[in-house]
Design a protein around this motif. Structure first.
Motif, PDB file in Angstrom:
ATOM      1  N   LYS A   1       0.823  -1.216   0.000  1.00  0.00           N
ATOM      2  CA  LYS A   1       0.000   0.000   0.000  1.00  0.00           C
ATOM      3  C   LYS A   1       0.854   1.263   0.000  1.00  0.00           C
ATOM      4  O   LYS A   1       0.604   2.198  -0.785  1.00  0.00           O
ATOM      5  N   PRO A   2       1.880   1.356   0.881  1.00  0.00           N
ATOM      6  CA  PRO A   2       2.722   2.567   0.822  1.00  0.00           C
ATOM      7  C   PRO A   2       3.427   2.742  -0.518  1.00  0.00           C
ATOM      8  O   PRO A   2       3.566   3.870  -1.017  1.00  0.00           O
ATOM      9  N   LEU A   3       3.850   1.599  -1.076  1.00  0.00           N
ATOM     10  CA  LEU A   3       4.539   1.698  -2.380  1.00  0.00           C
ATOM     11  C   LEU A   3       3.586   2.155  -3.488  1.00  0.00           C
ATOM     12  O   LEU A   3       3.954   2.957  -4.347  1.00  0.00           O
ATOM     13  N   LEU A   4       2.354   1.622  -3.475  1.00  0.00           N
ATOM     14  CA  LEU A   4       1.379   2.021  -4.495  1.00  0.00           C
ATOM     15  C   LEU A   4       1.038   3.502  -4.357  1.00  0.00           C
ATOM     16  O   LEU A   4       0.803   4.197  -5.355  1.00  0.00           O
ATOM     17  N   LYS A   5       1.040   3.975  -3.107  1.00  0.00           N
ATOM     18  CA  LYS A   5       0.777   5.399  -2.899  1.00  0.00           C
ATOM     19  C   LYS A   5       1.862   6.256  -3.537  1.00  0.00           C
ATOM     20  O   LYS A   5       1.614   7.352  -4.047  1.00  0.00           O
ATOM     21  N   CYS A   6       3.087   5.699  -3.574  1.00  0.00           N
ATOM     22  CA  CYS A   6       4.209   6.437  -4.160  1.00  0.00           C
ATOM     23  C   CYS A   6       4.110   6.543  -5.685  1.00  0.00           C
ATOM     24  O   CYS A   6       4.844   7.332  -6.304  1.00  0.00           O
ATOM     25  N   LEU A   7       3.241   5.745  -6.306  1.00  0.00           N
ATOM     26  CA  LEU A   7       3.084   5.824  -7.765  1.00  0.00           C
ATOM     27  C   LEU A   7       2.524   7.173  -8.193  1.00  0.00           C
ATOM     28  O   LEU A   7       2.615   7.537  -9.369  1.00  0.00           O
ATOM     29  N   SER A   8       1.916   7.886  -7.240  1.00  0.00           N
ATOM     30  CA  SER A   8       1.389   9.215  -7.576  1.00  0.00           C
ATOM     31  C   SER A   8       2.234  10.325  -6.957  1.00  0.00           C
ATOM     32  O   SER A   8       1.774  11.472  -6.836  1.00  0.00           O
ATOM     33  N   ASP A   9       3.451   9.965  -6.519  1.00  0.00           N
ATOM     34  CA  ASP A   9       4.359  10.963  -5.934  1.00  0.00           C
ATOM     35  C   ASP A   9       4.671  12.050  -6.971  1.00  0.00           C
ATOM     36  O   ASP A   9       4.845  11.763  -8.152  1.00  0.00           O
TER      37      ASP A   9
END
Length: 845
Positions: free
Chosen positions: A64-72
């Motif tokens: 989940k944290p990594l997927l959130k980074c896809l919109s960084d």
């Protein structure tokens, strides 16, 4: 096992405990901090070589944290996040557990109407990650069909070419992974694929074509029509790899598509078109695939074709040499679909694009080679298609069409194709291209064998010789095709053409007569030589000797209707010129024809051309009209009935031109020796007035010809003429000494010299002194002519004639001596007279 699981769980906890701070840093505002945190996570997990079970636990916690980074906001962060997730998916034993979170995130990132990821390279990495997901998760992706389709719909039309290619790759793998689900939404990918199929990069086009193949193969089969036209355009692609991909896809459909039987008539033309590709590799691929398709169909329909298996394996008689016969299954596939293929061929062969017309014309030959004699039932539309195609401005289209027509000749019985073709030849299919049926006829005849053609030779030749066929059109193209039909008969049937030799000669004579093209006339003459050769004749002369009577009867049948526009006068010209001495054997048959068409009431332009032709013949009479000494018997009648009536004066320029040509003919008759001096003497009374009146013609050429004719008459019969006749000639010649033409003056002087030489003992100088006096006076005037050559010519004439009446000449010379600009010529002439013998100078007064 439990202990091992507990150990993995403990190890995973330890890793996550060590990553806790880095996970917290992912929420920091500082971009550099987030970037370092992601790199540390990567270093502590996928780069560290942890066991797969530990990685699975860690991945579940980090996803989940990594997927959130896809919109960084920071591109580097997004890049690292994609790389980490990709490595986890590649390494973990159960990547499918990530799908509930991964797929919605990717669908949001890549599947929306607007692209959320601005970086092209990152979109490519994301799609590569999706491809990896498909490879590793397989059937587990079935619940996420909608998300996958949404993503692929967008990424297939992505602006970045590499994303398009990767999306195509992903689509193919996905279709193969979940075929039982994929077909439900496959058609939604057709539109984006067709939008991309013409992309400027050939590698993209190849990928799209291969993907289209998979989408249709694993779809419902209802979208074949939507993609066929796009695939057909790829037949003309500049890239061989694109054409190869298209060939492979269509071949695969024909072999494996569930509903392929419904689409045979649409797919077969695409595969067969590649059989003629310019690249050998593509030709071999298409041929091999087509052979497989035919063999498979043969196996699947074995029960239906059992009765054909035996006798259809033997090639039909007269099969085209050097051509490999297609297998039975291939032939049956074409035969059963030909009725639906012919209309499509008819449509595409007139397409506005040249490549389409070329490929279609090539395809037609391939289809006819498969259809063999079954093309008979489609002959009418096939011929109509060939007529249109052979008028194409593109040479390759015409060549391919004629090759197809030749195949019709190979397989269709002559009785069948001639019934249609000959009707179209006599009633032209198109007013703008009347030669089209002739061109197709020549090609079809070229494919027909000698034994089959022989019984129909007379029917063909009789059609070609019909006036509506061989005399109606003068276009070079039409005459070329008419000649081609004769040539193909000579080539196919050689010695058998003897039975129709007359008709073929008539056609060849007509072609030569009507042609305005020198090369075409020469080719037609070569065909005449060939016609004589196949019959074993020694020369063209022998051929004409064999048919001359029939040829003259053929022309005589219509002679009363001839005009300047009649082709018969041109045919007559060819016959009499080419037959040479042979024409002299048929003078009795030829002369009535000349008398009929040269009557003064006939078309003047026609008479003009025939007189010109006759002049050439008469100049060489011994080797033409008078080769057998038969023309002498006709020459008097010819002079009286033909030439003299045409010398009568009529107003008008054309009438004057006719008189000129008649005078030319008269001069040729006199020069060529076709009339004897005795015959000429008998006709002198009738002939002289007409020729003398021609000396007054406005036309310089007419006056010149008349002067030459009088000179020739005097040379031939001058000494036999009565003095009265002679005395009627010289005054007219004297008038010509003042002619505006120097050439006419010169010939008139020569004629006067001949006139003086014609005076014999029967001409009494004393009784005719007034005539001689006038003649001497006029000549002496020209002894002082401004032209020195005329002076010299007059002097020579007077010297030669001085013995006729020396005393009279002396007096006339002395009377004008002092009036001339120089007395030199007069003195020379007086001296000459003085040197004459005494008995000559003492002429009676």
């Amino acid at each position: 096992m439990a202990a091992m699981a507990a150990g993995d769980e403990h190890a995973a906890s330890e890793v996550l405990r060590g990553l806790a701070r880095h996970l917290n840093c992912l929420n920091e505002d500082n971009k550099a901090t987030r970037k370092r945190a992601l790199e540390q996570i990567k270093r502590e997990t996928v780069d560290k070589g942890l066991s797969s079970s530990v990685l699975q636990e860690v991945f579940s916690a980090l996803l989940k944290p990594l997927l959130k980074c896809l919109s960084d906001p920071m591109e580097r962060c997004r890049e690292t996040a994609i790389a980490v997730i990709t490595e986890f998916i590649r390494c973990v034993p159960k990547p499918e557990e990530s799908l509930p979170y991964l797929m919605p995130c990717l669908a949001q990132r890549l599947g929306e109407k607007e692209i959320l990821e601005p970086a092209e390279e990152l979109r490519l990495s994301a799609v590569e990650m999706l491809t990896l997901t498909v490879e590793t998760c397989g059937k587990h992706l079935a619940p996420y069909l909608s998300e996958m389709i949404n993503i692929l719909q967008r990424t297939i039309v992505d602006p970045f070419p590499d994303v398009k290619r990767e999306s195509c790759k992903c689509t193919v793998k996905f279709a193969k992974c979940v075929p039982e689900h994929f077909h439900m939404q496959a058609e939604s990918l057709v539109k984006p694929l067709m939008q991309t199929i013409a992309h400027q990069h050939s590698r993209v086009r190849v990928s799209v074509i291969e993907t289209t193949g998979a989408v249709i193969q694993h779809g419902t089969g209802k979208n074949v029509d939507d993609v066929l036209s796009h695939l057909a355009q790829r037949l003309f692609d500049d890239s061989p790899q694109v054409r190869k991909a298209m060939t492979a896809v269509v071949g695969d459909w024909l072999l494996h598509m569930r509903d392929r039987y419904s689409y045979f008539h649409k797919l077969i033309p695409l595969l067969l078109s590649s059989i003629n590709d310019e690249i050998p590799e593509i030709r071999l691929l298409a041929t091999d695939l087509w052979r497989q398709v035919g063999a498979q169909w043969e196996k699947e329909n074995e029960d239906d074709i059992k009765d054909k298996m035996d006798f259809l394996l033997t090639p039909p008689p007269f099969y085209p040499p050097g051509v490999e016969r297609p297998g039975l299954g291939c032939r049956e596939l074409v035969i059963r679909n030909l009725g639906r293929l012919v209309p499509a061929i008819t449509h595409d062969v007139t397409d506005w694009l040249v490549p389409t017309r070329v490929r279609t014309s090539q395809l037609l030959s391939v289809l006819l080679l498969h259809a063999e004699d079954h093309s008979t039932q489609h002959l009418q539309p096939l011929l109509a298609t060939l007529y249109r195609a052979c008028t194409d401005s593109e040479r390759d289209v015409v060549i391919n069409c004629l090759a197809a027509a030749k195949l019709l000749g190979n397989f269709v019985p002559p009785a069948v194709f001639l019934k249609l073709l000959l009707d179209h030849v006599t009633t032209p299919y198109s007013s703008s291209h009347p030669w089209a049926p002739l061109m197709v006829l020549a090609a079809v005849l070229g494919g027909c064998s000698k034994p089959l053609l022989k019984p129909h030779l007379e029917q063909i030749a009789n059609t070609l010789v019909q006036p509506d066929v061989c005399q109606e059109y003068q276009q070079v193209m039409y005459l070329e095709q008419l000649l081609a039909c004769v040539d193909v008969l000579l080539h196919q049937c050689d010695s058998d053409c003897g039975s129709v030799s007359l008709q073929l000669l008539q056609v060849l004579v007509t072609v030569q007569g009507l042609s305005t093209d020198t090369n075409l006339s020469e080719k037609a003459l070569e065909s005449v030589q060939c016609l004589s050769k196949v019959q074993g004749l020694d020369s063209v002369m022998e051929l004409y000797r064999q048919h001359m009577g029939q040829l003259l009867d053929w022309l005589s049948a219509s002679v009363n209707t001839w005009s300047s526009y009649s082709p018969q006068r041109l045919q007559l010209h060819i016959i009499v010129i080419q037959s040479g001495p042979v024409i002299g054997e048929f003078v009795s048959q030829l002369m009535p024809l000349f008398r009929s068409c040269l009557q003064p009431d006939k078309d003047p332009e026609m008479r003009l051309s025939i007189f010109t032709m006759l002049a050439k013949l008469l100049l060489n009479a011994a080797n033409t009209l008078d080769s057998q000494r038969h023309f002498h018997e006709e020459s008097e009648k010819f002079l009286c009935d033909v030439l003299l009536p045409n010398l009568v004066w009529h107003a008008g320029r054309i009438a004057a031109a006719v008189r000129t040509s008649a005078l030319s003919c008269l001069l040729a008759l006199l020069h060529g020796g076709a009339i004897t001096p005795g015959q000429l003497l008998c006709l002198e009374e009738k002939l002289r007035p007409k020729v003398l009146s021609a000396l007054e013609e406005d036309s310089q050429m007419s006056r010149l010809l008349a002067c030459r004719s009088i000179a020739t008459i005097l040379r031939l019969i001058g000494t036999s003429l009565h003095p009265e006749s002679l005395n009627k000639i010289y005054p007219e010649l004297l008038k010509r000494l003042d002619d505006s033409s120097e050439e006419v003056r010169g010939v008139a002087l020569q004629a006067l010299g001949l006139w003086l030489s014609s005076l014999t003992k029967d001409y009494n100088p004393a009784l005719c002194a007034p005539h001689l006096q006038l003649l001497f006076q006029q000549l002496l005037l020209h002894l002082d002519d401004p032209d020195a050559s005329v002076q010299d010519q007059v002097l020579e004439i007077l010297k030669k004639s001085s013995s006729i009446h020396p005393a009279l000449l002396r007096r006339e010379v002395e009377a004008v001596r002092d009036k001339q600009r120089t007395p030199l010529h007069c003195d020379e002439l007086l001296q000459h007279i003085s040197s004459l013998p005494t008995e000559t100078t003492d002429c009676p007064e």
